[in-house]
Design an enzyme around this catalytic site. Structure first.
Site, PDB file in Angstrom:
ATOM      1  N   CYS A  63       2.581  -9.484  -7.687  1.00 31.11           N
ATOM      2  CA  CYS A  63       1.516 -10.088  -6.883  1.00 31.11           C
ATOM      3  C   CYS A  63       0.222  -9.290  -7.012  1.00 31.11           C
ATOM      4  O   CYS A  63      -0.867  -9.810  -6.766  1.00 31.11           O
ATOM      5  CB  CYS A  63       1.933 -10.208  -5.418  1.00 31.11           C
ATOM      6  SG  CYS A  63       2.362  -8.656  -4.614  1.00 31.11           S
TER       7      CYS A  63
ATOM      8  N   GLN B 168       8.548  -4.126  -0.027  1.00 31.89           N
ATOM      9  CA  GLN B 168       9.179  -2.888  -0.493  1.00 31.89           C
ATOM     10  C   GLN B 168       9.528  -1.973   0.667  1.00 31.89           C
ATOM     11  O   GLN B 168      10.559  -1.289   0.649  1.00 31.89           O
ATOM     12  CB  GLN B 168       8.267  -2.166  -1.483  1.00 31.89           C
ATOM     13  CG  GLN B 168       8.924  -0.931  -2.105  1.00 31.89           C
ATOM     14  CD  GLN B 168       8.086  -0.328  -3.203  1.00 31.89           C
ATOM     15  OE1 GLN B 168       7.383  -1.047  -3.916  1.00 31.89           O
ATOM     16  NE2 GLN B 168       8.140   0.987  -3.366  1.00 31.89           N
TER      17      GLN B 168
ATOM     18  N   HIS C 128       4.562  -4.459  -8.453  1.00 29.51           N
ATOM     19  CA  HIS C 128       4.515  -5.753  -7.776  1.00 29.51           C
ATOM     20  C   HIS C 128       3.674  -6.725  -8.602  1.00 29.51           C
ATOM     21  O   HIS C 128       2.485  -6.481  -8.840  1.00 29.51           O
ATOM     22  CB  HIS C 128       3.912  -5.599  -6.376  1.00 29.51           C
ATOM     23  CG  HIS C 128       4.755  -4.787  -5.452  1.00 29.51           C
ATOM     24  ND1 HIS C 128       5.300  -5.305  -4.293  1.00 29.51           N
ATOM     25  CD2 HIS C 128       5.157  -3.490  -5.507  1.00 29.51           C
ATOM     26  CE1 HIS C 128       5.998  -4.362  -3.670  1.00 29.51           C
ATOM     27  NE2 HIS C 128       5.922  -3.255  -4.394  1.00 29.51           N
TER      28      HIS C 128
ATOM     29  N   CYS D  60       8.601 -10.770  -3.906  1.00 28.30           N
ATOM     30  CA  CYS D  60       7.698 -10.562  -2.775  1.00 28.30           C
ATOM     31  C   CYS D  60       7.782 -11.747  -1.814  1.00 28.30           C
ATOM     32  O   CYS D  60       7.681 -12.907  -2.241  1.00 28.30           O
ATOM     33  CB  CYS D  60       6.276 -10.402  -3.319  1.00 28.30           C
ATOM     34  SG  CYS D  60       4.977 -10.555  -2.097  1.00 28.30           S
ATOM     35  N   GLU D  61       7.952 -11.470  -0.536  1.00 23.62           N
ATOM     36  CA  GLU D  61       8.077 -12.549   0.433  1.00 23.62           C
ATOM     37  C   GLU D  61       6.733 -13.230   0.728  1.00 23.62           C
ATOM     38  O   GLU D  61       6.692 -14.287   1.355  1.00 23.62           O
ATOM     39  CB  GLU D  61       8.690 -12.046   1.738  1.00 23.62           C
ATOM     40  CG  GLU D  61       7.844 -11.073   2.519  1.00 23.62           C
ATOM     41  CD  GLU D  61       8.534 -10.587   3.784  1.00 23.62           C
ATOM     42  OE1 GLU D  61       7.818 -10.340   4.756  1.00 23.62           O
ATOM     43  OE2 GLU D  61       9.778 -10.462   3.805  1.00 23.62           O
ATOM     44  N   HIS D  62       5.635 -12.624   0.279  1.00 21.06           N
ATOM     45  CA  HIS D  62       4.316 -13.207   0.526  1.00 21.06           C
ATOM     46  C   HIS D  62       3.899 -14.204  -0.554  1.00 21.06           C
ATOM     47  O   HIS D  62       3.240 -15.202  -0.248  1.00 21.06           O
ATOM     48  CB  HIS D  62       3.265 -12.101   0.625  1.00 21.06           C
ATOM     49  CG  HIS D  62       3.532 -11.141   1.739  1.00 21.06           C
ATOM     50  ND1 HIS D  62       3.299  -9.784   1.631  1.00 21.06           N
ATOM     51  CD2 HIS D  62       4.039 -11.336   2.981  1.00 21.06           C
ATOM     52  CE1 HIS D  62       3.644  -9.192   2.762  1.00 21.06           C
ATOM     53  NE2 HIS D  62       4.091 -10.107   3.584  1.00 21.06           N
ATOM     54  N   HIS D  63       4.271 -13.938  -1.808  1.00 27.95           N
ATOM     55  CA  HIS D  63       3.861 -14.812  -2.906  1.00 27.95           C
ATOM     56  C   HIS D  63       5.040 -15.314  -3.743  1.00 27.95           C
ATOM     57  O   HIS D  63       4.842 -16.106  -4.664  1.00 27.95           O
ATOM     58  CB  HIS D  63       2.867 -14.091  -3.818  1.00 27.95           C
ATOM     59  CG  HIS D  63       1.653 -13.595  -3.097  1.00 27.95           C
ATOM     60  ND1 HIS D  63       1.528 -12.289  -2.647  1.00 27.95           N
ATOM     61  CD2 HIS D  63       0.518 -14.221  -2.713  1.00 27.95           C
ATOM     62  CE1 HIS D  63       0.368 -12.133  -2.033  1.00 27.95           C
ATOM     63  NE2 HIS D  63      -0.269 -13.285  -2.062  1.00 27.95           N
TER      64      HIS D  63
END
Length: 212
Positions: free
Chosen positions: A170, A140, A168, A99-102
């Site tokens: 996250c 995704q 995910h 995940c590019e956020h976490h």
């Protein structure tokens, strides 16, 4: 969430290798040491002493999608197919991404289908395209669209259909902590986008049923 591709982004957005100013391995190892200290542990204790170099090696493998070009994988095609022009599906392509956020794992499987237009591509090449985009920092929705649009751009088939199912971490490991929930996304181009019956046929074949 159902992500349906309406337009193609410029071909370079999907097919060129990303360009980035990479730090040195020493800089990365120093950053990992900082993260270990931030967690509250001691980077100099025996069990963690070699962790920074291990992380560098692991990240090089897990994010090797930035050094690979999907167009190169899809470039070799075959035209001797005895006139076959019906649906080709490669399903249950297992993948892992982050995940590019976490920057925690996304684990799932992709189902990819296309309607050939005079040529086909080796089945393993489709799986490799999935891996190339999965081995980058992702959402995704973006992953699903990139797989569909890269195949459409290079092979120029009559249409491409992609469905991605993933869990995910996250969501499972932090925040609401809901283990076992999955996210489903899909992208359709060409005939699949314009003809809902083709979408139904693709989904039915992926699910193992029979389309009427």
């Amino acid at each position: 969430m159902d992500a349906v591709v309406k337009k193609f982004m410029p071909q370079s957005a999907y097919l060129e290798k990303p360009v980035t100013d990479r730090p040195s391995e020493a800089e990365v190892e120093a950053a990992v040491q900082t993260l270990i200290r931030w967690t509250g542990d001691n980077p100099d204790r025996e069990g963690l002493r070699d962790t920074p170099s291990r992380v560098v090696k692991a990240y090089r493998e897990m994010f090797n999608g930035y050094d690979r070009n999907p167009a190169e994988e899809l470039g070799r095609t075959f035209e001797e197919v005895a006139g076959y022009d019906d649906l080709v599906i490669v399903k249950d392509i297992q993948f892992h991404s982050h995940c590019e956020h976490h920057m925690v794992p996304i684990i799932g499987k992709a189902h990819v289908g296309y309607l050939p237009s005079g040529k086909v591509v080796g089945l393993s090449k489709i799986a490799r395209v999935v891996d190339i985009f999965a081995h980058r920092l992702q959402t995704q929705e973006t992953l699903t669209a990139q797989i569909a649009n890269s195949i459409q751009s290079v092979l120029n088939p009559r249409g491409v259909a992609v469905m991605v199912e993933a869990e995910h971490m996250c969501i499972a490991m932090r925040g609401i902590k809901k283990q076992g929930s999955t996210t489903l996304t899909s992208a359709f181009t060409g005939t699949f986008r314009d003809n809902p019956q083709e979408q139904i046929r693709f989904v039915t074949m992926v699910r193992g049923g029979s389309a009427s």
